[in-house]
Design a protein around this motif. Structure first.
Motif, short mmCIF file in Angstrom:
data_model
loop_
_atom_site.label_atom_id
_atom_site.label_comp_id
_atom_site.label_asym_id
_atom_site.label_seq_id
_atom_site.Cartn_x
_atom_site.Cartn_y
_atom_site.Cartn_z
N ARG A 24 36.45 44.17 41.59
CA ARG A 24 35.76 43.60 40.43
C ARG A 24 36.79 43.19 39.41
NH1 ARG A 24 30.63 47.76 39.49
NH2 ARG A 24 29.64 47.44 41.55
N ASN A 25 36.67 41.96 38.94
CA ASN A 25 37.65 41.44 37.99
C ASN A 25 36.98 40.70 36.85
OD1 ASN A 25 40.50 41.89 39.05
ND2 ASN A 25 39.50 41.08 40.87
N THR A 26 37.55 40.89 35.67
CA THR A 26 37.06 40.14 34.51
C THR A 26 37.44 38.67 34.64
OG1 THR A 26 37.41 42.11 33.14
CG2 THR A 26 37.07 40.03 31.98
N TYR A 27 38.62 38.42 35.20
CA TYR A 27 39.10 37.05 35.39
C TYR A 27 39.01 36.71 36.87
CZ TYR A 27 41.02 38.08 30.80
OH TYR A 27 41.16 38.46 29.49
N PRO A 28 38.24 35.68 37.23
CA PRO A 28 38.03 35.34 38.65
C PRO A 28 39.32 35.13 39.43
CG PRO A 28 36.48 34.14 37.26
CD PRO A 28 37.43 34.83 36.33
N ILE A 29 40.35 34.58 38.79
CA ILE A 29 41.57 34.27 39.55
C ILE A 29 42.30 35.53 40.01
CG2 ILE A 29 43.24 34.16 37.63
CD1 ILE A 29 44.06 31.40 39.18
N LEU A 30 42.03 36.68 39.37
CA LEU A 30 42.66 37.92 39.78
C LEU A 30 42.12 38.42 41.12
CD1 LEU A 30 42.96 39.95 36.45
CD2 LEU A 30 44.74 38.69 37.65
N THR A 47 48.11 40.12 42.31
CA THR A 47 48.38 40.99 41.17
C THR A 47 47.08 41.49 40.55
OG1 THR A 47 49.49 41.12 39.01
CG2 THR A 47 48.40 39.04 39.54
N ASP A 48 47.17 42.62 39.87
CA ASP A 48 46.07 43.12 39.05
C ASP A 48 46.49 43.20 37.59
OD1 ASP A 48 47.77 45.26 38.97
OD2 ASP A 48 46.34 46.74 39.72
N LEU A 49 47.58 42.54 37.24
CA LEU A 49 48.20 42.49 35.92
C LEU A 49 49.09 43.70 35.63
CD1 LEU A 49 45.46 40.91 33.61
CD2 LEU A 49 47.34 39.78 34.83
N ASP A 50 48.97 44.75 36.45
CA ASP A 50 49.87 45.90 36.33
C ASP A 50 50.85 45.97 37.49
OD1 ASP A 50 48.88 47.03 33.90
OD2 ASP A 50 47.15 47.80 34.99
#
Length: 372
Positions: A24-30, A47-50
């Protein structure tokens, strides 16, 4: 973009990169994996930003190009194709990627790569290489003690640092959840001396463990105060570090425990597992150890179900001693012991207990007692 490659190569790389993608992602591109076709193959990045994982896959490039497609869906498609099959990936400038293998055809929606995040590494203060097996051992011997309590976020990872021990520079890994502590060390590799103490997050630890499992040769480690990068077998994993101060674990490591109990590891673990069958979660899965004159009794009392007890032969000189532990925590620690016997060093029933392998000082464990 037009690319042809072998299914098994693509599956292996997708297996590495897609794991960091959250369902589940807030930003679709993730939810997507970045695919870049150039020169001699594909570069895959997720990536998951972390955490960011990148891997290069050999391929025949007909037309270079870059796009992003849903990571988990692509992985499942490739996984279900025939072993050894040839796979073609094609985009024609539209918003779809075609996946063709034999008589199978799939079309996945693409998102523009321009919006794909880049977890920039910055500069690293320390770089070193070490055997993959040595780093894996540090992780395996400490990972179980990582805390899941989000309020104490600085305990949600493994603390790595270098320290001088017995006139030798060592790389030490420590994890604790406040109830138990695990500490393991290995000779510090060249270039690690003076590195900052860093806390590697739980998810990163888990991903690195999977990458190192079965890996041969060395792993390259680059780190700074805020990020760490692992390079092993063509896979590059970049991760943010946990910002915070790891507690002074040396202060809670027992120094004066003088009651030594030695017991056969396998026999002890099996007995604890048996008697804890009736232990209640409400009671903290407590098991009582009553030792004295070469004998150890393990006992559990559950007001709702009854009692259980078992006796073992041990090496223990004091006439009598009693202490209680959480059975699951006790089994987790004993499960890390690799020697035939496990050594327990007690102080009193209310103080932390030290658990060690016989003849190996590279790992030690601390376990807090329970009232029983």
């Amino acid at each position: 973009m037009k690319v042809t490659l072998e299914r098994n190569h693509l599956l292996k790389s997708l297996g590495h990169v897609h794991r960091v993608v959250e369902r589940r992602n807030t930003y679709p591109i993730l939810a997507n994996v970045l695919i870049k076709a150039a020169d001699d193959g594909l570069d895959l990045r997720a990536t998951d930003l972390d955490i960011e994982v990148t891997e290069h896959v050999p391929a025949m490039i007909g037309t270079p190009g870059t796009t992003t497609v849903p990571a988990h869906t692509l992985y499942e498609i490739i996984r279900k194709l025939a072993d050894g099959a040839e796979v073609k990936l094609e985009t024609d400038g539209s918003e779809q990627m075609s996946i063709i293998s034999g008589r199978s055809r799939f079309h996945l929606a693409c998102l523009s790569p321009e919006g794909f995040p880049d977890l920039k590494s910055g500069s690293f203060s320390h770089t070193f290489s070490m055997p993959a097996a040595a780093l894996l051992e540090l992780i395996e011997r400490t990972q179980f003690a990582i805390s899941n309590e989000e309020t104490r976020y600085y305990l949600n990872g493994i603390y790595f640092h270098t320290i001088t021990s017995d006139q030798t520079e060592v790389l030490r890994a420590v994890a604790t959840d406040g109830h138990r502590m695990a500490r393991a060390e290995t000779t510090a590799p060249e270039g690690a001396a003076g590195m900052p103490g860093i806390i590697v997050p739980r998810k990163t630890v888990s991903e690195v463990q999977k990458l190192l499992d079965g890996a041969e040769g060395d792993v390259e480690v680059e780190l700074s105060d805020t990020k760490i990068r692992f390079s092993v077998g063509g896979v590059v994993l970049l991760s943010k570090l946990i910002e915070g101060t790891f507690p002074d674990y040396d202060r809670v490591t027992p120094k004066n425990n003088d009651k030594l109990m030695s017991v056969d590891r396998a026999t002890f673990a099996t007995a604890v597992d048996r008697v804890s069958t009736i232990a209640s979660e409400r009671g903290g899965k407590a098991v009582k150890l009553s030792a004295g004159s070469g004998q150890l009794e393990l006992s559990v009392t559950n007001p709702d179900h009854g009692t259980a007890s078992e006796e073992l032969a041990v090496e223990f000189e004091p006439e009598s001693f009693e202490i209680g532990f959480n059975a699951r925590y006790l089994l987790d620690i004993v499960g890390q012991i690799r020697s035939e016997n496990v050594s327990f060093l007690f102080n009193d029933s209310g103080s932390p207990t030290l658990v060690q392998e016989e003849g190996d000082a590279k790992a030690l464990y601390v376990l807090m007692p329970m009232r029983v």
